[in-house]
Design a protein around this motif. Structure first.
Motif: not given
Length: 432
Positions: A248-253
């Motif tokens: 989720x953090x990777x996709x968001x950033x």
């Protein structure tokens, strides 16, 4: 070394020192160079196009060369720095950038010039990831947002400086070779000042080298500053960024970063076309005016970074940029005053929101994945910027400027939605 008996003040709680200022200045210098390299090519191409009889493909190739290099450099060198250390890439990147910048002067053809500019972008891409990781890991948490957010200010200053110098050199009929090679001057200065930069203590601790890390802290931050008692962490592969824990953090950033830079680079790379639409293209006055708005927006972003939460600043700025760009697509052309007003608001806030691209990725990931995480986010952003820069002329030709503005506004709407759903709050938190 027994850290438990010596904990007077931690790195995250330490005051700003001269060393913090030096590390910040060295990373800011990289972003100044990035802005300068990307800005100066537009003026060099005006001279180069006629001299080499460049085709549309050649112009697109050279215009996107640095962005393509940035994609590969941020991805590969960011990954490498999590394995071999921040400091090695921190120095190597500017050796590459400096050499390739000066070698542009000797380029005999399009493909050689493309290679040199690709190499510049490759180095800058690696430096983006490592510079953000280094500064984040050295900075006390109270000042981390301000320092990381200042990246955009120096990128904008570099871009504006290249515009002013490019206008002057173009008016003086100076060769494009001197224009492009001039980027080697700030790069060489940064390289010289980076010699002797120490490794990140947090990175060393993650590798189990606690005593070496504490020695660096004592030497550069003071005897009263100590490391928190962190455990050695195992090396995480790039694949961990896409595991359930970090996906989720990777996709968001990656998505929020791309949704900012796609309209940013699209609009400002083809600014003359848009200024003609507004009937503002007279000499260099409109270009200079818009550059001023970009600078003001960068400083506004610094202020809002301090005053607002990360999440609140991101979402509100996305909404303002979306509305202002959508208005450019629906306001009738004869209502020039409203169009110009909407363009000014967009310019101010797309510049302001760019402050967060230097903050969020660096604060989102743990030490053992920070450079890789920043690298993937930066790589996604360069895919977005290259895609937008490549497609915009075709979209304007096929659809017209107003529908094209609405398409770019839709990209900002996607960024808004992703931020509302996934954006974490990282302000004031200690780095993992």
């Amino acid at each position: 070394m027994n850290l438990a008996n010596k904990q007077e003040i931690t790195m995250d709680e330490s005051p700003i020192t001269k060393f913090h200022v030096k590390i910040a200045a060295l990373t800011f210098g990289a972003h100044f160079t990035d802005g300068y390299v990307i800005g100066i090519i537009s003026f060099a191409l005006l001279s180069l196009a006629a001299q080499w009889n460049l085709s549309a493909f050649d112009l697109g190739l050279l215009g996107s060369s640095v962005l393509i290099g940035l994609f590969f450099g941020s991805f590969l060198l960011g990954w490498a720095s999590d394995y071999i250390g921040r400091q090695k890439i921190f120095l190597f990147s500017f050796i590459l950038i400096t050499l390739a910048s000066f070698l542009q002067f000797l380029a005999p053809n399009v493909w050689t010039l493309f290679f040199f500019r690709f190499a510049i972008g490759f180095g800058l891409g690696g430096d983006y990831t490592v510079g953000q990781a280094m500064l984040a890991e050295f900075s006390p948490k109270r000042h981390r947002g301000t320092l990381l957010g200042t990246f955009n200010v120096f990128f904008t200053i570099g871009y504006v400086a290249s515009s002013i110098i490019g206008m002057m050199l173009l008016d003086a009929d100076v060769s494009w070779r001197w224009m492009l090679a001039s980027s080697g001057i700030p790069a060489l200065l940064v390289l010289i000042l980076r010699i002797g930069t120490p490794e990140s203590p947090k990175y060393l601790v993650s590798k189990g080298q606690v005593e070496k890390a504490q020695a660096i802290v004592n030497e550069h931050l003071g005897e009263q500053v100590v490391l928190t008692a962190e455990k050695e962490t195992k090396q995480l592969s790039l694949g961990h960024l896409f595991s359930k824990k970090y996906l989720k953090l990777t996709l968001f950033n990656g998505i929020f970063y791309a949704c900012i830079v796609l309209p940013y680079f699209s609009v400002f790379t083809f600014l003359p076309t848009i200024l003609n639409y507004f009937n503002m293209k007279e000499g260099h006055s409109a270009d200079i005016l818009l550059n001023i708005f970009l600078l003001v927006g960068a400083f506004v972003g610094m202020y809002l970074t301090v005053k607002l939460s990360r999440r609140g600043f991101l979402i509100s700025s996305f909404i303002i940029c979306f509305v202002s760009l959508a208005l450019l697509g629906i306001i009738p052309q004869n209502m020039s005053f409203l169009l110009i007003g909407a363009f000014v608001v967009f310019t101010l806030f797309i510049s302001a929101i760019n402050n967060l691209v230097g903050i969020y990725p660096a604060e989102s990931f743990p030490t053992e994945l920070r450079a890789s995480g920043v690298g993937v986010a930066t790589a996604c952003s360069r895919i977005g910027s290259a895609l937008g820069t490549f497609l915009l002329p075709t979209l304007i030709t096929k659809l017209g400027l107003s529908p094209t503005m609405l398409i770019l506004a839709a990209v900002l709407l996607i960024g808004t939605a992703v931020s509302i759903i996934w954006a974490p709050e990282t302000k004031g938190k200690e780095l993992a």
